[in-house]
Design a protein around this motif. Structure first.
Motif, mmCIF file in Angstrom:
data_model
loop_
_atom_site.group_PDB
_atom_site.id
_atom_site.type_symbol
_atom_site.label_atom_id
_atom_site.label_comp_id
_atom_site.label_asym_id
_atom_site.label_seq_id
_atom_site.Cartn_x
_atom_site.Cartn_y
_atom_site.Cartn_z
ATOM 1 N N LEU A 46 0.934 -1.168 0.060
ATOM 2 C CA LEU A 46 -0.035 -0.221 -0.239
ATOM 3 C C LEU A 46 0.832 1.231 0.106
ATOM 4 C CD1 LEU A 46 -2.741 -0.863 2.708
ATOM 5 C CD2 LEU A 46 -2.845 -1.237 0.117
ATOM 6 N N PHE A 47 0.537 2.157 -0.942
ATOM 7 C CA PHE A 47 1.026 3.363 -1.090
ATOM 8 C C PHE A 47 -0.162 4.530 -0.851
ATOM 9 C CE2 PHE A 47 4.602 0.828 -2.709
ATOM 10 C CZ PHE A 47 5.478 1.324 -1.887
ATOM 11 N N GLY A 48 0.436 5.607 -0.319
ATOM 12 C CA GLY A 48 -0.749 6.599 -0.142
ATOM 13 C C GLY A 48 -0.378 8.216 -0.286
ATOM 14 N N GLU A 49 -1.105 8.993 -0.511
ATOM 15 C CA GLU A 49 -1.011 10.480 -0.539
ATOM 16 C C GLU A 49 -1.729 11.071 0.417
ATOM 17 O OE1 GLU A 49 -1.345 14.377 -3.392
ATOM 18 O OE2 GLU A 49 -1.671 12.240 -4.311
ATOM 19 N N ILE A 50 -0.924 11.907 1.161
ATOM 20 C CA ILE A 50 -1.389 12.507 2.536
ATOM 21 C C ILE A 50 -2.266 13.605 1.978
ATOM 22 C CG2 ILE A 50 -0.944 13.720 4.755
ATOM 23 C CD1 ILE A 50 1.508 11.997 4.946
ATOM 24 N N THR A 51 -3.528 13.830 2.540
ATOM 25 C CA THR A 51 -4.338 15.044 1.952
ATOM 26 C C THR A 51 -4.250 16.100 3.313
ATOM 27 O OG1 THR A 51 -6.290 14.010 2.722
ATOM 28 C CG2 THR A 51 -5.793 13.718 0.331
ATOM 29 N N GLU A 52 -4.518 15.756 4.317
ATOM 30 C CA GLU A 52 -4.691 16.530 5.612
ATOM 31 C C GLU A 52 -4.414 15.898 6.650
ATOM 32 O OE1 GLU A 52 -8.306 18.721 6.409
ATOM 33 O OE2 GLU A 52 -9.175 17.297 5.201
ATOM 34 N N ILE A 53 -3.929 16.857 8.010
ATOM 35 C CA ILE A 53 -3.938 16.078 9.206
ATOM 36 C C ILE A 53 -5.335 16.122 9.659
ATOM 37 C CG2 ILE A 53 -3.487 18.097 10.340
ATOM 38 C CD1 ILE A 53 -1.379 16.509 12.092
ATOM 39 N N LYS A 54 -5.591 14.889 10.599
ATOM 40 C CA LYS A 54 -6.791 15.103 11.339
ATOM 41 C C LYS A 54 -6.723 15.795 12.628
ATOM 42 C CE LYS A 54 -9.769 11.188 13.115
ATOM 43 N NZ LYS A 54 -9.788 11.314 14.513
ATOM 44 N N ARG A 55 -7.614 16.510 12.845
ATOM 45 C CA ARG A 55 -7.459 17.762 13.850
ATOM 46 C C ARG A 55 -8.556 17.716 14.652
ATOM 47 N NH1 ARG A 55 -5.295 20.398 9.264
ATOM 48 N NH2 ARG A 55 -3.223 20.910 9.646
ATOM 49 N N ASP A 56 -9.604 16.753 14.827
ATOM 50 C CA ASP A 56 -10.642 16.786 15.636
ATOM 51 C C ASP A 56 -10.527 16.629 16.959
ATOM 52 O OD1 ASP A 56 -9.979 13.976 15.418
ATOM 53 O OD2 ASP A 56 -11.924 13.332 14.627
ATOM 54 N N GLN A 57 -9.371 16.079 17.476
ATOM 55 C CA GLN A 57 -9.039 15.905 18.741
ATOM 56 C C GLN A 57 -8.746 17.153 19.514
ATOM 57 O OE1 GLN A 57 -7.701 14.112 16.645
ATOM 58 N NE2 GLN A 57 -7.322 11.842 17.023
ATOM 59 N N VAL A 58 -7.922 18.012 18.575
ATOM 60 C CA VAL A 58 -7.464 19.427 19.095
ATOM 61 C C VAL A 58 -8.898 20.265 19.170
ATOM 62 C CG1 VAL A 58 -5.939 21.324 18.636
ATOM 63 C CG2 VAL A 58 -5.215 18.891 18.580
ATOM 64 N N LEU A 59 -9.507 20.186 18.178
ATOM 65 C CA LEU A 59 -10.430 21.106 18.043
ATOM 66 C C LEU A 59 -11.725 20.934 19.255
ATOM 67 C CD1 LEU A 59 -11.629 20.980 14.241
ATOM 68 C CD2 LEU A 59 -10.571 22.992 15.637
ATOM 69 N N VAL A 60 -11.861 19.469 19.603
ATOM 70 C CA VAL A 60 -12.465 19.446 20.636
ATOM 71 C C VAL A 60 -12.086 19.869 22.126
ATOM 72 C CG1 VAL A 60 -13.522 17.148 22.426
ATOM 73 C CG2 VAL A 60 -13.682 17.325 19.610
ATOM 74 N N LEU A 61 -10.793 19.643 22.133
ATOM 75 C CA LEU A 61 -10.032 20.306 23.396
ATOM 76 C C LEU A 61 -10.291 21.760 23.659
ATOM 77 C CD1 LEU A 61 -6.862 17.976 23.755
ATOM 78 C CD2 LEU A 61 -8.978 17.787 25.139
ATOM 79 N N VAL A 62 -10.209 22.531 22.317
ATOM 80 C CA VAL A 62 -10.140 23.918 22.425
ATOM 81 C C VAL A 62 -11.486 24.105 22.720
ATOM 82 C CG1 VAL A 62 -9.868 25.945 21.076
ATOM 83 C CG2 VAL A 62 -8.169 23.979 20.895
ATOM 84 N N GLY A 63 -12.291 23.540 21.925
ATOM 85 C CA GLY A 63 -13.969 23.773 22.288
ATOM 86 C C GLY A 63 -14.427 23.732 23.630
ATOM 87 N N TRP A 64 -13.947 22.639 24.432
ATOM 88 C CA TRP A 64 -14.250 22.553 25.913
ATOM 89 C C TRP A 64 -13.592 23.473 26.639
ATOM 90 C CZ3 TRP A 64 -18.004 20.368 27.912
ATOM 91 C CH2 TRP A 64 -18.836 19.206 27.365
ATOM 92 N N LEU A 65 -12.202 23.944 26.384
ATOM 93 C CA LEU A 65 -11.505 24.861 26.908
ATOM 94 C C LEU A 65 -12.477 26.031 27.026
ATOM 95 C CD1 LEU A 65 -9.269 26.113 28.496
ATOM 96 C CD2 LEU A 65 -8.051 26.376 26.533
ATOM 97 N N PHE A 66 -13.117 26.506 25.867
ATOM 98 C CA PHE A 66 -13.722 27.752 25.648
ATOM 99 C C PHE A 66 -14.990 27.590 26.309
ATOM 100 C CE2 PHE A 66 -17.311 29.404 23.357
ATOM 101 C CZ PHE A 66 -17.101 30.902 23.193
ATOM 102 N N ILE A 67 -15.621 26.451 26.334
ATOM 103 C CA ILE A 67 -16.945 26.195 27.120
ATOM 104 C C ILE A 67 -16.689 26.396 28.537
ATOM 105 C CG2 ILE A 67 -18.453 24.630 27.691
ATOM 106 C CD1 ILE A 67 -18.525 23.439 24.927
ATOM 107 N N PHE A 68 -15.777 25.637 29.120
ATOM 108 C CA PHE A 68 -15.644 25.864 30.726
ATOM 109 C C PHE A 68 -14.943 27.112 31.162
ATOM 110 C CE2 PHE A 68 -14.628 21.040 30.264
ATOM 111 C CZ PHE A 68 -15.783 20.801 31.112
#
Length: 376
Positions: free
Chosen positions: A120-142
């Motif tokens: 298998l070979f692949g081409e990277i399209t973008e990084i998965k960032r949902d973990q960071v977004l959720v953490l920042v979102g909860w920081l904003f909420i708290f």
């Protein structure tokens, strides 16, 4: 005894709310770290970095940069190739202009190709960032809940509803061939204003004054902006950034002016109404003249800061574009015209709305106070 029961119920309610939020927080963190199966695109977790090559590049303007290429090994986390090893390469520059540097443990979206030998070979399209977004979102909420408490909760609900309304309005415009974006956005502005101020201020007379002030000020600035652009023939405005759209750029730009100025105008309307009603509640016999003088002082204090905030908010987004033009030797006048003409116009239109809303809010609030006096 009644006071003790009230305090007990209040503490119990806060404990239930806090527990509920903690459960949501933990559940969301667990979900975003185990949600690969819900994505249609293939996700690969980087397990090792085999090699990193680097080379120096120089463009026509003698700008120097270093380009790195990483050779990676990863494991497919979802899809038909789940569990299989895959070889990847990631190219990034020292300036991080396009792709980020990857480390072991990073998850990325990949377009996968299977070779004849099964590798298998692949081409990277973008990084998965949902973990960071959720953490920042909860920081904003708290943070909002700790500082604003009940009002912070209402602010979060209002923000979510406003986001849904704006996204839905834009989606309807994109999906309908003959839709008028300015008309749709005007209706959205009315709904957003009513919901936002009711959530923040509650059902009070000052709330009605703030809503009226905001709506009158917002649509007054829109009318002035449209009239000025018509009289000047939109000279000096560069709509090139909207050239890829299949809709008239004028309407899209005016819709952006309307939404962009709404927040600042709403803040002025709420501040004027809350401040003047606070003075009235402290002294029900306060004269109209005293209210006018107080309103003028309040307006002077907030007018300059809000205008600066609006200007900086618009202009800050153009810094990367300005640097890109300057680094490539573009003339100063051309660079400023291409990147700042629309932003400066939006900032000026919003500033007009701020200035207009001060007397509008003053008059509207005083009329509401006089109406309340007669009612009493």
């Amino acid at each position: 005894m009644n006071l003790k029961k009230y305090c007990y119920r209040l503490s119990k309610g806060k404990l239930v709310m806090f527990t509920f939020l903690i459960i949501l927080f933990i559940g969301s963190i667990i979900f975003v770290n185990n949600n690969d199966r819900f994505y249609n695109r293939s996700i690969v977790e980087v397990t090792s970095i085999a090699q990193v090559d680097e080379r120096e590049v120089v463009d026509q303007r003698q700008n120097r940069d270093i380009v790195f290429r990483q050779y990676l090994t990863g494991v497919v986390k979802n899809g038909p190739f789940k569990g299989q090893s895959i070889q990847l390469s990631n190219e990034y520059s020292q300036s991080r202009a396009y792709h980020p540097e990857l480390s072991v443990g990073h998850a990325v979206f990949v377009g996968i190709e299977e070779q004849e030998n099964g590798a298998l070979f692949g081409e990277i399209t973008e990084i998965k960032r949902d973990q960071v977004l959720v953490l920042v979102g909860w920081l904003f909420i708290f943070t909002l809940l700790i500082v604003g408490r009940k009002q912070g909760l209402f602010a979060i609900i209002s923000l979510v509803l406003n986001t849904v309304i704006i996204v839905y309005t834009i989606h309807q415009f994109a999906a309908t061939a003959n839709a008028e974006l300015l008309l749709l956005m005007s209706f959205a502005v009315v709904v957003i204003t009513i919901l936002s101020i009711f959530f923040v201020s509650g059902f009070h007379v000052r709330t009605y004054a703030a809503i009226l002030s905001t709506l009158i000020g917002t649509f007054a600035l829109l009318g002035i902006a449209i009239a000025v652009l018509e009289l000047t023939g939109e000279q000096g405005l560069r709509f090139e950034e909207m050239a890829f759209l299949s809709r008239p750029p004028h309407a899209i730009f005016m819709a952006g002016v309307l939404i962009g100025a709404l927040g600042a105008v709403m803040d002025i309307g709420v501040s004027m109404a809350s401040s003047l009603f606070a003075l009235y509640e402290q002294n029900n016999q306060i004269s109209v003249k005293a209210l006018i003088e107080s309103g003028r002082e309040i307006g002077k204090d907030i007018m300059g800061t809000m205008t600066n905030i609006l200007f900086f908010a618009y202009v800050s987004g153009t810094i990367p574009s300005l640097l890109l033009y300057f680094l490539n030797g573009a003339p100063l006048g051309f660079t400023l015209s291409m990147n700042l003409s629309l932003e400066i116009t939006r900032a000026l239109a919003g500033s007009i709305g701020i200035v207009l809303t001060i007397p509008i809010g003053l008059v509207t609030t005083i009329l509401m106070i006089e109406w309340k006096r007669r009612k009493l």
